[in-house]
Design a protein around this motif. Structure first.
Motif, mmCIF file in Angstrom:
data_model
loop_
_atom_site.group_PDB
_atom_site.id
_atom_site.type_symbol
_atom_site.label_atom_id
_atom_site.label_comp_id
_atom_site.label_asym_id
_atom_site.label_seq_id
_atom_site.Cartn_x
_atom_site.Cartn_y
_atom_site.Cartn_z
ATOM 1 N N ALA A 219 -14.047 -6.913 -10.302
ATOM 2 C CA ALA A 219 -14.844 -6.174 -9.324
ATOM 3 C C ALA A 219 -14.406 -4.718 -9.311
ATOM 4 N N PRO A 220 -14.739 -3.953 -10.359
ATOM 5 C CA PRO A 220 -14.294 -2.559 -10.451
ATOM 6 C C PRO A 220 -14.698 -1.746 -9.223
ATOM 7 N N GLY A 221 -13.744 -0.962 -8.750
ATOM 8 C CA GLY A 221 -14.025 -0.075 -7.631
ATOM 9 C C GLY A 221 -13.853 -0.696 -6.262
ATOM 10 N N ARG A 222 -13.449 -1.971 -6.201
ATOM 11 C CA ARG A 222 -13.279 -2.651 -4.911
ATOM 12 C C ARG A 222 -11.814 -2.974 -4.676
ATOM 13 N N GLN A 223 -11.334 -2.708 -3.470
ATOM 14 C CA GLN A 223 -9.925 -2.911 -3.158
ATOM 15 C C GLN A 223 -9.712 -4.261 -2.481
ATOM 16 N N ARG A 224 -8.680 -4.960 -2.934
ATOM 17 C CA ARG A 224 -8.251 -6.200 -2.325
ATOM 18 C C ARG A 224 -6.741 -6.126 -2.109
ATOM 19 N N ALA A 225 -6.165 -7.245 -1.680
ATOM 20 C CA ALA A 225 -4.762 -7.240 -1.250
ATOM 21 C C ALA A 225 -3.815 -6.738 -2.334
ATOM 22 N N PHE A 230 0.341 -3.244 -4.843
ATOM 23 C CA PHE A 230 0.936 -2.671 -6.054
ATOM 24 C C PHE A 230 0.291 -1.352 -6.455
ATOM 25 N N ALA A 231 -0.198 -0.606 -5.470
ATOM 26 C CA ALA A 231 -0.910 0.647 -5.760
ATOM 27 C C ALA A 231 -0.051 1.633 -6.533
ATOM 28 N N ASP A 232 1.250 1.653 -6.257
ATOM 29 C CA ASP A 232 2.149 2.606 -6.917
ATOM 30 C C ASP A 232 3.195 1.894 -7.751
ATOM 31 N N GLY A 239 -4.149 4.806 -9.390
ATOM 32 C CA GLY A 239 -4.758 5.961 -10.037
ATOM 33 C C GLY A 239 -5.295 5.621 -11.412
ATOM 34 N N LYS A 240 -4.536 4.876 -12.197
ATOM 35 C CA LYS A 240 -5.020 4.447 -13.514
ATOM 36 C C LYS A 240 -6.263 3.578 -13.374
ATOM 37 N N LEU A 241 -6.213 2.647 -12.439
ATOM 38 C CA LEU A 241 -7.339 1.745 -12.235
ATOM 39 C C LEU A 241 -8.600 2.522 -11.875
ATOM 40 N N GLN A 242 -8.454 3.541 -11.034
ATOM 41 C CA GLN A 242 -9.601 4.358 -10.653
ATOM 42 C C GLN A 242 -10.157 5.125 -11.852
ATOM 43 N N THR A 283 2.874 -9.771 -10.045
ATOM 44 C CA THR A 283 3.079 -8.392 -9.590
ATOM 45 C C THR A 283 2.084 -7.450 -10.263
ATOM 46 N N ASP A 284 0.814 -7.757 -10.102
ATOM 47 C CA ASP A 284 -0.275 -7.066 -10.798
ATOM 48 C C ASP A 284 -1.297 -6.579 -9.778
ATOM 49 N N PRO A 285 -1.704 -5.300 -9.837
ATOM 50 C CA PRO A 285 -2.746 -4.846 -8.918
ATOM 51 C C PRO A 285 -4.033 -5.653 -9.005
ATOM 52 N N LEU A 286 -4.294 -6.298 -10.142
ATOM 53 C CA LEU A 286 -5.538 -7.053 -10.313
ATOM 54 C C LEU A 286 -5.399 -8.536 -9.959
ATOM 55 N N LEU A 287 -4.249 -8.952 -9.439
ATOM 56 C CA LEU A 287 -4.080 -10.377 -9.131
ATOM 57 C C LEU A 287 -5.164 -10.889 -8.196
#
Length: 344
Positions: A219-225, A230-232, A239-242, A283-287
């Protein structure tokens, strides 16, 4: 698959204790401690200080830097036949696509289409080749790695159309790229997982034997837990994901297209998918993308398996040469692929 197989890791026998199938996770629910094995590997490899983020460079330059960095994970390759082909378009809207075909000894009929990730911008067969060879060994199947068109030069849906074209070729004329007729399993990591599920949503009239989705962006562009948790986090930041999202989907209106955001696909389309295996990295922003897709498929009564590898970061399967956790995960994925191909 035996529940007492000594060659498979403990985490493959059940869900993490912190995960509730009935409730969407909150950021504080997700552990954020790297595995000891990962820390040991990072200490062994050493550090040369802060590294340039390839997504902040011009695309071609960033792509070259990412390819150079991936070389450390792609030496001492498991021996097997390797051939390259350029696949003519099987769709009028696709482009010719280079593929690397990896065939282990005594390969079963059919093939595993393994789509490299890299944020739709940086992946290539060579960046995923060690992992691809391990998967080929463990599945006992030929693995096909496509080198599809990349963003930002070729944004959505160019890469998807190329991958779908390769899939159609595997399903209808596999001999043209050195494969034998048989079941086709489709999979990929990160952006490649997005392209894998999108390929089957785009080509529902050509059924696959199974779907392997490794820590995907659904779901590109959508934020979840996990995006917040793990934003930083080192390696793969918000930032990379964006930036990956803006490259692949420069028009925000297209970020709601189910072929770009498979989590937004309708129930009927998702229910028509073949059996699914989702592999998440803890430990993945996309989990949370993986967990959200898993919950949707569960709610539909779909045949879906989830595994979450504790303490592992995004992209850890590329470390299969040096990291036992990655090698074990690929062993599990290979066995699942073999089961899918066998109709189990």
């Amino acid at each position: 698959m035996s529940s007492h197989d000594p060659f498979l890791p403990d985490w493959s026998y059940g869900l993490p204790r912190w995960l509730d199938p009935q409730r969407e996770e909150q950021p504080q629910d997700i552990p954020n401690a790297p595995a000891a094995s990962l820390l040991a590997l990072m200490a062994k490899l050493g550090s040369s200080g802060p590294q340039v983020d390839p997504t902040t460079l011009p695309a071609a330059q960033g792509r070259a830097l990412a390819a150079t960095r991936a070389q450390i994970w792609n030496t001492d390759l498991p021996p097997m036949q390797r051939h390259e082909y350029v696949v003519p378009p099987a769709r009028a809207d696709a482009a010719p696509c280079r593929v690397v075909v990896l065939t282990p000894p005594n390969a079963a009929p059919g093939a595993n289409l393994m789509i490299p990730g890299g944020g739709f911008a940086f992946g290539a067969p060579e960046t995923d080749e060690h992992a691809g060879r391990c998967l080929a060994q463990d599945a006992g199947m030929t693995v096909v790695l496509p080198d599809y068109r990349k963003a930002p030069e070729d944004p959505f849906p160019a890469g998807l159309l190329d991958v779908a074209s390769v899939y159609l070729t595997l399903a209808t004329h596999p001999d043209t790229i050195g494969c034998t007729a048989g079941p086709v399993v489709v999979g990929g990591d990160s952006a490649g997982a997005n392209l894998a599920i999108a390929t089957l949503l785009l080509e529902p009239q050509t059924p696959a034997a199974g779907l392997l989705l490794y820590y995907g962006m659904f779901a590109p562009g959508r934020q979840r837990a996990s995006h917040l948790r793990f934003a930083d986090y080192p390696g793969f930041t918000a930032g990379k994901l964006q930036r990956y999202t803006e490259w692949y989907l420069p028009d925000p209106a297209r970020r709601s297209d189910p072929l770009a955001a498979p989590l937004l696909a309708g129930d009927a389309a998702l229910a028509a998918l073949p059996p699914v295996h989702i592999l998440g990295a803890e430990t993945d922003p996309l989990l949370s993308d993986s967990l959200a897709l898993w919950r949707r498929l569960l709610a539909l009564g779909h045949s879906v398996r989830l595994d979450v590898v504790p303490g592992m970061p995004h992209g850890f399967l590329q470390m299969s040469q040096h990291l036992q956790d990655a090698r074990q995960a690929l062993s599990l994925c290979g066995r699942v692929a073999r089961d899918f191909a066998s109709g189990l």
